[in-house]
Design a protein around this motif. Structure first.
Motif, short mmCIF file in Angstrom:
data_model
loop_
_atom_site.label_atom_id
_atom_site.label_comp_id
_atom_site.label_asym_id
_atom_site.label_seq_id
_atom_site.Cartn_x
_atom_site.Cartn_y
_atom_site.Cartn_z
N GLY A 53 4.54 -70.90 -7.86
CA GLY A 53 3.65 -71.27 -6.78
C GLY A 53 4.35 -71.71 -5.51
N THR A 54 5.68 -71.68 -5.50
CA THR A 54 6.44 -72.05 -4.31
C THR A 54 6.42 -70.88 -3.34
N ARG A 55 5.76 -71.05 -2.23
CA ARG A 55 5.74 -69.99 -1.21
C ARG A 55 6.85 -70.27 -0.21
N CYS A 56 7.98 -69.61 -0.43
CA CYS A 56 9.16 -69.86 0.38
C CYS A 56 9.57 -68.58 1.10
N ALA A 57 9.66 -68.66 2.41
CA ALA A 57 10.14 -67.54 3.22
C ALA A 57 11.66 -67.59 3.28
N LEU A 58 12.26 -66.48 3.63
CA LEU A 58 13.70 -66.44 3.84
C LEU A 58 13.95 -65.84 5.22
N VAL A 59 14.68 -66.58 6.05
CA VAL A 59 15.01 -66.13 7.40
C VAL A 59 16.53 -66.04 7.49
N LEU A 60 17.03 -64.82 7.62
CA LEU A 60 18.47 -64.57 7.72
C LEU A 60 18.81 -64.33 9.20
N VAL A 61 19.75 -65.13 9.71
CA VAL A 61 20.11 -65.06 11.13
C VAL A 61 21.58 -64.69 11.25
N SER A 62 21.85 -63.58 11.95
CA SER A 62 23.22 -63.15 12.19
C SER A 62 23.26 -62.29 13.44
N ALA A 63 24.11 -62.65 14.37
CA ALA A 63 24.21 -61.88 15.60
C ALA A 63 24.82 -60.50 15.36
N ALA A 64 25.81 -60.42 14.49
CA ALA A 64 26.53 -59.16 14.30
C ALA A 64 26.27 -58.49 12.97
N GLY A 65 25.68 -59.19 12.02
CA GLY A 65 25.45 -58.59 10.70
C GLY A 65 26.76 -58.40 9.95
N ASP A 66 26.80 -57.39 9.12
CA ASP A 66 27.92 -57.12 8.23
C ASP A 66 28.96 -56.23 8.94
N ARG A 67 29.86 -56.84 9.67
CA ARG A 67 30.88 -56.09 10.42
C ARG A 67 31.83 -55.30 9.53
N PRO A 68 32.35 -55.86 8.44
CA PRO A 68 33.29 -55.08 7.63
C PRO A 68 32.69 -53.79 7.08
N SER A 69 31.45 -53.83 6.64
CA SER A 69 30.82 -52.61 6.13
C SER A 69 30.62 -51.59 7.26
N GLY A 70 30.19 -52.07 8.40
CA GLY A 70 30.01 -51.17 9.55
C GLY A 70 31.32 -50.52 9.96
N ALA A 71 32.39 -51.30 9.99
CA ALA A 71 33.70 -50.75 10.36
C ALA A 71 34.17 -49.74 9.32
N HIS A 72 33.94 -50.02 8.04
CA HIS A 72 34.32 -49.10 6.97
C HIS A 72 33.57 -47.77 7.10
N VAL A 73 32.27 -47.84 7.33
CA VAL A 73 31.47 -46.63 7.47
C VAL A 73 31.94 -45.82 8.69
N ARG A 74 32.16 -46.48 9.82
CA ARG A 74 32.63 -45.78 11.02
C ARG A 74 33.96 -45.09 10.77
N ALA A 75 34.91 -45.80 10.15
CA ALA A 75 36.23 -45.22 9.89
C ALA A 75 36.15 -44.06 8.90
N THR A 76 35.33 -44.19 7.88
CA THR A 76 35.19 -43.13 6.88
C THR A 76 34.59 -41.87 7.51
N VAL A 77 33.55 -42.04 8.30
CA VAL A 77 32.91 -40.90 8.96
C VAL A 77 33.87 -40.27 9.97
#
Length: 166
Positions: A53-77
């Motif tokens: 019965g706990t109604r709990c929202a989740l708010v994730l705040v990040s200006a840049a998000g996951d930079r390492p994954s983005g850099a990995h995808v860019r380099a791989t492509v």
């Protein structure tokens, strides 16, 4: 205005890297979000899941998000390589937010935002809106940033509640 019900940081004294998070690869972003959220929610509720019965929202705040994954995808492509399927799943920050919500059986909204001003103030304003509108009774605010080189700088989780509703 909401009250702080629990708060946690990663790292805290004695912490090493956050525990690995099954289904997420390459980047410390997702394990860091999950670890700080777990720590904060455990301080409020004890072991998971959250009480029924706990109604709990989740708010994730990040200006840049996951930079390492983005850099990995860019380099791989750029190198003509093939990007693994897990990177599609984890390429959006709400994948780890949804993971945390499912693990803890939170049944409030999941919101990810990139702040335009002070990250904590922007995230708190969003959480307060969810509480005020009656979408949740509590809101877990997770703030995470990484250095430009992708190194994690840590994360903060704050559980807010007790706001005035319509």
């Amino acid at each position: 205005m909401s009250a702080v019900l629990a708060e946690a940081r990663w790292p805290e004294p004695g912490d090493g890297p956050p525990p690995a998070l099954p289904g997420f690869v390459h980047s410390p972003f997702h394990p860091l979000v999950a670890a700080v959220a777990d720590r904060c929610l455990t301080r409020r509720y004890g072991p998971r899941p959250a009480p029924a019965g706990t109604r709990c929202a989740l708010v994730l705040v990040s200006a840049a998000g996951d930079r390492p994954s983005g850099a990995h995808v860019r380099a791989t492509v750029a190198a003509g390589g093939r990007v693994g399927p897990l990177f599609f799943f984890q390429s959006v920050p709400n994948s780890v937010a949804g993971h945390v919500a499912a693990r803890w059986e939170l049944d409030g909204p999941v919101v990810c935002l990139s702040p335009t001003g002070d990250p904590r103030a922007d995230g708190t304003a969003e959480a307060d809106l969810l509480l005020y509108d009656g979408d949740a009774d509590e809101a877990l605010l997770v703030l995470i940033e990484e250095a430009p080189d992708g190194a994690p700088t840590g994360a903060v989780a704050v559980l807010l509640g007790g706001g005035t509703r319509q």
